[in-house]
Design an enzyme around this catalytic site. Structure first.
Site, PDB file in Angstrom:
ATOM      1  NE  ARG A 143      -2.408   1.287   3.738  1.00  0.00           N
ATOM      2  CZ  ARG A 143      -3.250   1.836   4.605  1.00  0.00           C
ATOM      3  NH1 ARG A 143      -4.549   1.696   4.462  1.00  0.00           N
ATOM      4  NH2 ARG A 143      -2.807   2.490   5.646  1.00  0.00           N
ATOM      5  CB  THR A 147      -1.995   7.443  -2.766  1.00  0.00           C
ATOM      6  OG1 THR A 147      -1.427   6.134  -3.012  1.00  0.00           O
ATOM      7  CG2 THR A 147      -1.105   8.511  -3.396  1.00  0.00           C
ATOM      8  CG  ASP A 241       2.996  -1.005   9.450  1.00  0.00           C
ATOM      9  OD1 ASP A 241       3.180  -2.237   9.377  1.00  0.00           O
ATOM     10  OD2 ASP A 241       3.061  -0.248   8.476  1.00  0.00           O
ATOM     11  CG  ASP A 244       6.561  -1.031  10.270  1.00  0.00           C
ATOM     12  OD1 ASP A 244       6.980  -1.664   9.285  1.00  0.00           O
ATOM     13  OD2 ASP A 244       6.364   0.197  10.269  1.00  0.00           O
TER      14      ASP A 244
HETATM   15  C1  PRP Z   1      -0.889  -3.532   5.153  1.00  0.00           C
HETATM   16  C2  PRP Z   1      -1.740  -4.733   5.520  1.00  0.00           C
HETATM   17  C3  PRP Z   1      -2.634  -4.891   4.323  1.00  0.00           C
HETATM   18  C4  PRP Z   1      -2.880  -3.473   3.918  1.00  0.00           C
HETATM   19  C5  PRP Z   1      -4.220  -3.036   4.430  1.00  0.00           C
HETATM   20  O1  PRP Z   1       0.143  -3.904   4.342  1.00  0.00           O
HETATM   21  O2  PRP Z   1      -0.993  -5.880   5.802  1.00  0.00           O
HETATM   22  O3  PRP Z   1      -2.045  -5.628   3.276  1.00  0.00           O
HETATM   23  O4  PRP Z   1      -1.834  -2.671   4.512  1.00  0.00           O
HETATM   24  O5  PRP Z   1      -4.567  -1.783   3.933  1.00  0.00           O
HETATM   25  P1  PRP Z   1      -5.730  -1.584   2.856  1.00  0.00           P
HETATM   26  O6  PRP Z   1      -6.863  -2.441   3.278  1.00  0.00           O
HETATM   27  O7  PRP Z   1      -6.030  -0.113   2.955  1.00  0.00           O
HETATM   28  O8  PRP Z   1      -5.191  -1.951   1.511  1.00  0.00           O
HETATM   29  P2  PRP Z   1       1.275  -2.884   3.794  1.00  0.00           P
HETATM   30  O9  PRP Z   1       1.000  -2.527   2.366  1.00  0.00           O
HETATM   31  O10 PRP Z   1       1.449  -1.751   4.749  1.00  0.00           O
HETATM   32  O11 PRP Z   1       2.549  -3.762   3.741  1.00  0.00           O
HETATM   33  P3  PRP Z   1       3.275  -4.667   4.847  1.00  0.00           P
HETATM   34  O12 PRP Z   1       2.536  -5.955   4.855  1.00  0.00           O
HETATM   35  O13 PRP Z   1       4.653  -4.810   4.296  1.00  0.00           O
HETATM   36  O14 PRP Z   1       3.237  -3.960   6.160  1.00  0.00           O
HETATM   37  N1  URA Z   2      -1.892  -1.622   7.626  1.00  0.00           N
HETATM   38  C1  URA Z   2      -1.589  -1.819   8.929  1.00  0.00           C
HETATM   39  O1  URA Z   2      -0.658  -2.542   9.255  1.00  0.00           O
HETATM   40  N2  URA Z   2      -2.361  -1.204   9.850  1.00  0.00           N
HETATM   41  C2  URA Z   2      -3.392  -0.405   9.536  1.00  0.00           C
HETATM   42  O2  URA Z   2      -4.049   0.132  10.447  1.00  0.00           O
HETATM   43  C3  URA Z   2      -3.680  -0.208   8.177  1.00  0.00           C
HETATM   44  C4  URA Z   2      -2.926  -0.841   7.239  1.00  0.00           C
END
Ligand code: PRP
Ligand code: URA
Length: 249
Positions: A143, A147, A241, A244
């Site tokens: 994501r 944006t 997050d 993280d």
């Molecule tokens: C996070 C999470 C989802 C997404 C959710 O991943 O694990 O995949 O955001 O957000 P959305 O419903 O608005 O799309 P991220 O892209 O931050 O990557 P990560 O898994 O590396 O933390």
């Molecule tokens: N991804 C995360 O890890 N946490 C949130 O709250 C939204 C997206």
């Protein structure tokens, strides 16, 4: 367990006495429980004291990474166990060691897991513990931090995925953009939406609604529907997050 009557559209974080039915309301501590949503395709785990305590631990910003991993894993295990209840079974009769028959069931059909990288990979271990040698595909969707739009970088899936039931793994359902994109990838490989079960730890009402609208036959199993999204499209109250906190913080 139904949330208390004082829940309304403006305050979508219901409070409820948490504990078994036989306890009086004065014995049960009050906690915020999952928002109930009316979409027929979503299953929310029972709001038991155990689940609420585990969620409390991982929501706490002072919880260290080792505890975050341990308690997340316990919730993920509950999600996997519930997700498996949504796969088809057929009648299966066995004979017990005392010579009696038992009318049971057994799983029917082939399954696989698909994790949305990176956070979804945290859910693979629990799936492996429940389904020995399960095949696991990967979809890398990130994501955009500015944006909130998802970007697809990579997918690697079992060749016969169109013949399988798919357990889609991602702990966070915020806007729904990433998971919806992952479902589009699966459908492009021939997996019908009714053969996908999305396992998710915390969902926003917006994400749950987006899913129900676009894929009403796809089952979503979540531990909790939270209050909403903030201006950065993070789930609130949420847990921050997930990736993280599980991997790098
Ligand atoms: C996070 C999470 C989802 C997404 C959710 O991943 O694990 O995949 O955001 O957000 P959305 O419903 O608005 O799309 P991220 O892209 O931050 O990557 P990560 O898994 O590396 O933390
Ligand atoms: N991804 C995360 O890890 N946490 C949130 O709250 C939204 C997206």
């Amino acid at each position: 367990m139904a949330p208390s009557e004082d829940t309304n559209e403006l305050d979508r974080a219901p409070s409820q006495g948490v504990g078994p039915e036989y306890m009086s309301s004065t014995e049960k501590p009050t906690a915020t429980v999952s928002t109930q949503v009316s979409h027929a395709n979503i299953t929310i785990l029972p709001q038991t004291p155990q689940l609420i305590a585990l969620l409390t631990m991982i929501r706490d910003k002072n919880t260290n990474r080792a505890d975050f991993i341990f308690h997340s894993n316990r919730i993920i295990r509950l999600l996997v166990e519930e997700g498996l209840n949504h796969l088809p079974v057929r009648e299966h009769i066995v004979t017990t060691p005392v010579g009696k028959t038992y009318n049971g069931v057994r799983f029917e059909g082939k399954i696989c897991g698909v994790s949305i990288m990176r956070a979804g990979e945290a859910m693979e271990q629990a799936l492996r513990e429940c389904c020995r040698s399960v095949r696991i595909g990967k979809i890398l969707i990130q994501r955009d931090e500015e944006t909130s739009q998802p970007r697809l970088f990579y997918d690697k899936l079992p060749e016969d995925i169109a013949d399988r039931w798919v357990l889609l793994l991602d702990p966070m359902l915020a806007t729904g953009g990433s998971a919806l994109m992952a479902v589009d990838v699966l459908r492009s490989k021939g997996v019908p939406e009714e053969r996908i079960c999305f396992l998710n730890l915390i969902a926003s009402p917006e994400g749950a609604a987006n899913f129900a609208k676009k894929f009403p036959k796809l089952r979503v199993v979540t531990a909790f529907v939270d209050k909403g999204l903030d201006e950065k499209n993070y789930i609130v109250p949420g847990l921050g997050d997930f990736g993280d906190r599980f991997y790098t913080l």
